[in-house]
Scaffold this motif. Structure first.
Motif, PDB file in Angstrom:
ATOM      1  N   UNK A 142       1.007  -1.136   0.095  1.00 21.09           N
ATOM      2  CA  UNK A 142       0.177  -0.095   0.064  1.00 21.09           C
ATOM      3  C   UNK A 142       0.717   1.182   0.155  1.00 21.09           C
ATOM      4  N   UNK A 143       0.960   2.141  -1.137  1.00 25.75           N
ATOM      5  CA  UNK A 143       1.782   3.065  -1.358  1.00 25.75           C
ATOM      6  C   UNK A 143       0.948   4.396  -1.535  1.00 25.75           C
ATOM      7  N   UNK A 144      -0.186   4.513  -0.700  1.00 25.13           N
ATOM      8  CA  UNK A 144      -0.919   5.886  -0.795  1.00 25.13           C
ATOM      9  C   UNK A 144      -0.594   6.801   0.248  1.00 25.13           C
ATOM     10  N   UNK A 145       0.190   6.312   1.228  1.00 26.07           N
ATOM     11  CA  UNK A 145       0.470   7.037   2.381  1.00 26.07           C
ATOM     12  C   UNK A 145       1.910   7.689   2.347  1.00 26.07           C
ATOM     13  N   UNK A 146       2.723   7.988   3.424  1.00 27.05           N
ATOM     14  CA  UNK A 146       3.612   8.588   3.370  1.00 27.05           C
ATOM     15  C   UNK A 146       4.869   7.780   2.935  1.00 27.05           C
TER      16      UNK A 146
END
Length: 534
Positions: A142-146
């Protein structure tokens, strides 16, 4: 098929089949795609490429001047990277730039602390509704955060007060069990459920002849067809609703006494949207493959309470159909032409930038559908449904002033009791319904096309139409505005697009089409600033 309800224990083990990515036959091995793959290898730093990353072609756009734009979905050691998609831009075989939201080449450790069952339990608890199916889709990055983290994707189908009719994608941190993100792949026209056509008068439309009569199939637009949901709840009829037929090819009577009336609105609305995209942008259907999709009218949708006919929705992959509610005591059947344009655009967005349905990207997803639903209404230019910058105003049974609507593009909050945002908040959007976070995108487009000008039937001052006091914002017209936005959506936006990125990407699109420093370029910058996106 009938999605049979059943009790789900916390120890659910069965996983559901993975949702397939759209297939783009012939694009993956096209010359442009092959060149872009070479550039991924040669310019990995520009894409934040990790040695374990893999890439699969989602879409290819080639401009008239030879510029190429190849969109890739990313994996890491075989796991999907959510928010890792990238668009490689080049010309004459020379790398130019890359559109991306991923900020680092760092990748997480792929050994989870928790089990898939733990993730299923976390998602089911958060859903807090009637579960019909739940299961792990496996591990993802999951790479939608920081920074990228290891997560389980969980699919949840059912109905809840918060999400209504739902087919949810959950992302659960594989180490902490935290819900990182969730969104519904069913994209609705309304935030809440409150031929001889109903709304367009008598119009001609394309049908198909069969033995003994005609059917609502459009062979000139990819075989798209319109079906009767027979008043049933959509999850029970989406795969079995019959294509509508008629003996004399005269459909409806302009009233709700015949389902064919609302079916005609939907059929014409989809045809008009198809023609709009093809005429204005050269796009041949939702997936640009010449294939039509089905529309189902006369249905209800589940909500937190009784099923409602007051909604419409695009059901994304793997379903790929549009559904239109049969109406309520307050709403007519939800088949107005801007609604059809709105829902079909959700499909176009899914096929191109694939904007996520949460955060800033969710607001831009909904705004894109409102923008092009409105442009479809202007393209139709039907005298009985005068084009405007309101969404869904025709569906209200009582609308004596003509100003009641699902959304306004010029001052979004005024349509729904200030739930929609007129201006972009400094911290961005998190946890906001995409129908409300769409406000700044809609507002931007209105100002870009029309300027700080009072819309017909209202009495706004110029200062009420902007967020920064810039009352001199001047519009560039609908044609230039729609071309800039479409190019940004299909060429530059990525799945995790933020509003500030959308500003940069629409400026790039304006540069491509009209030149850097052009009047159109300057208008894009000024319109975004006027809604607080800088």
């Amino acid at each position: 098929m009938h999605l049979q309800a059943r009790l789900i224990s916390v120890a659910v083990l069965a996983g559901l089949a993975s949702v397939a990515m759209p297939a783009f036959a012939g694009k993956a091995d096209s010359p442009a795609a092959l060149r872009a793959k070479d550039m991924l290898a040669a310019h990995g730093a520009a894409m934040h490429r990790n040695a374990g990353d893999g890439f699969a072609v989602r879409d290819v756009v080639v401009d008239r001047d030879g510029a190429e734009h190849v969109r890739f979905d990313r994996t890491y050691r075989g796991l999907p990277v959510i928010g890792g998609d990238v668009v490689v831009h080049s010309r004459n075989g020379q790398f130019r730039d890359a559109s991306k939201s991923l900020k680092t080449s760092e990748r997480p450790n792929l050994k989870p602390v928790l089990s898939a069952d733990d993730a299923v339990l976390a998602a089911g608890t958060d859903f807090a509704g009637k579960l019909e199916d739940i299961g792990s889709q496996g591990l993802v990055v999951y790479a939608r955060g920081a920074k990228p983290v290891l997560a389980f994707e969980v699919r949840v189908r059912g109905v809840s007060k918060r999400d209504g009719e739902a087919d949810m994608r959950y992302f659960i941190d594989a180490n902490s069990g935290k819900v990182l993100d969730r969104w519904n792949i069913i994209h609705t026209a309304a935030a809440t459920g409150v031929g001889q056509t109903l709304f367009l008068g008598d119009v001609s439309m394309t049908t198909d002849s069969i033995s003994g009569g005609y059917q609502l199939v459009d062979p000139t637009r990819g075989g798209g067809n319109t079906r009767d949901g027979q008043g049933k709840e959509i999850s029970r009829v989406y795969s079995s609703a019959p294509i509508m037929t008629d003996a004399d090819n005269n459909w409806g009577n302009n009233t709700e006494s015949l389902v064919a009336s609302e079916a005609s609105d939907a059929h014409v609305g989809v045809a008009t949207t198809w023609d709009y995209y093809k005429s204005v942008f050269g796009r041949n259907g939702i997936y640009n493959d010449g294939v039509g999709v089905k529309s189902i009218v006369n249905v209800t949708f589940r909500s937190g309470g009784p099923a409602t006919g007051g909604n419409a929705a695009w059901y994304g992959a793997p379903y790929k159909f549009m559904a239109y509610g049969l109406g309520t005591s307050s709403w007519y059947p939800v088949v107005a032409v801007d609604v059809a344009g709105h829902e079909m655009t959700h499909g176009v967005t899914e096929a191109t930038s694939n904007l996520a349905y949460s955060g800033d990207a969710g607001g831009l997803n909904e705004a894109s559908s409102d923008i092009f639903g409105t442009m479809v209404e202007y393209f139709a230019n039907n005298a009985t449904d005068t084009p405007d910058y309101m969404i869904g105003e025709k569906i209200y049974r009582s609308n004596p002033t003509g100003r009641t609507a699902l959304r306004y593009m010029f001052r979004p909050g005024d349509a729904d009791g200030n739930r929609s945002y007129n201006c972009y908040p400094a911290a961005g959007f998190a946890g906001i319904d995409p129908h409300y976070s769409s406000g700044p995108g809609n507002h931007f487009f209105y100002l870009l096309a029309e300027g700080a000008v009072n819309p017909a039937g209202f009495s706004y001052t110029a200062s009420q139409l902007v967020c920064n006091g810039d009352t001199g914002v001047t519009g560039i017209g609908r044609d230039a505005a729609q071309r800039i936005y479409y190019r940004a959506l299909t060429v530059y936006f990525t799945s995790n697009e933020t509003y500030p990125q959308a500003r940069a990407h629409t400026l790039q699109a304006a540069t491509d089409l009209y030149g850097a420093g052009s009047a159109q370029y300057n208008a894009v910058a000024r319109a975004w600033s006027a809604v607080g996106v800088n």
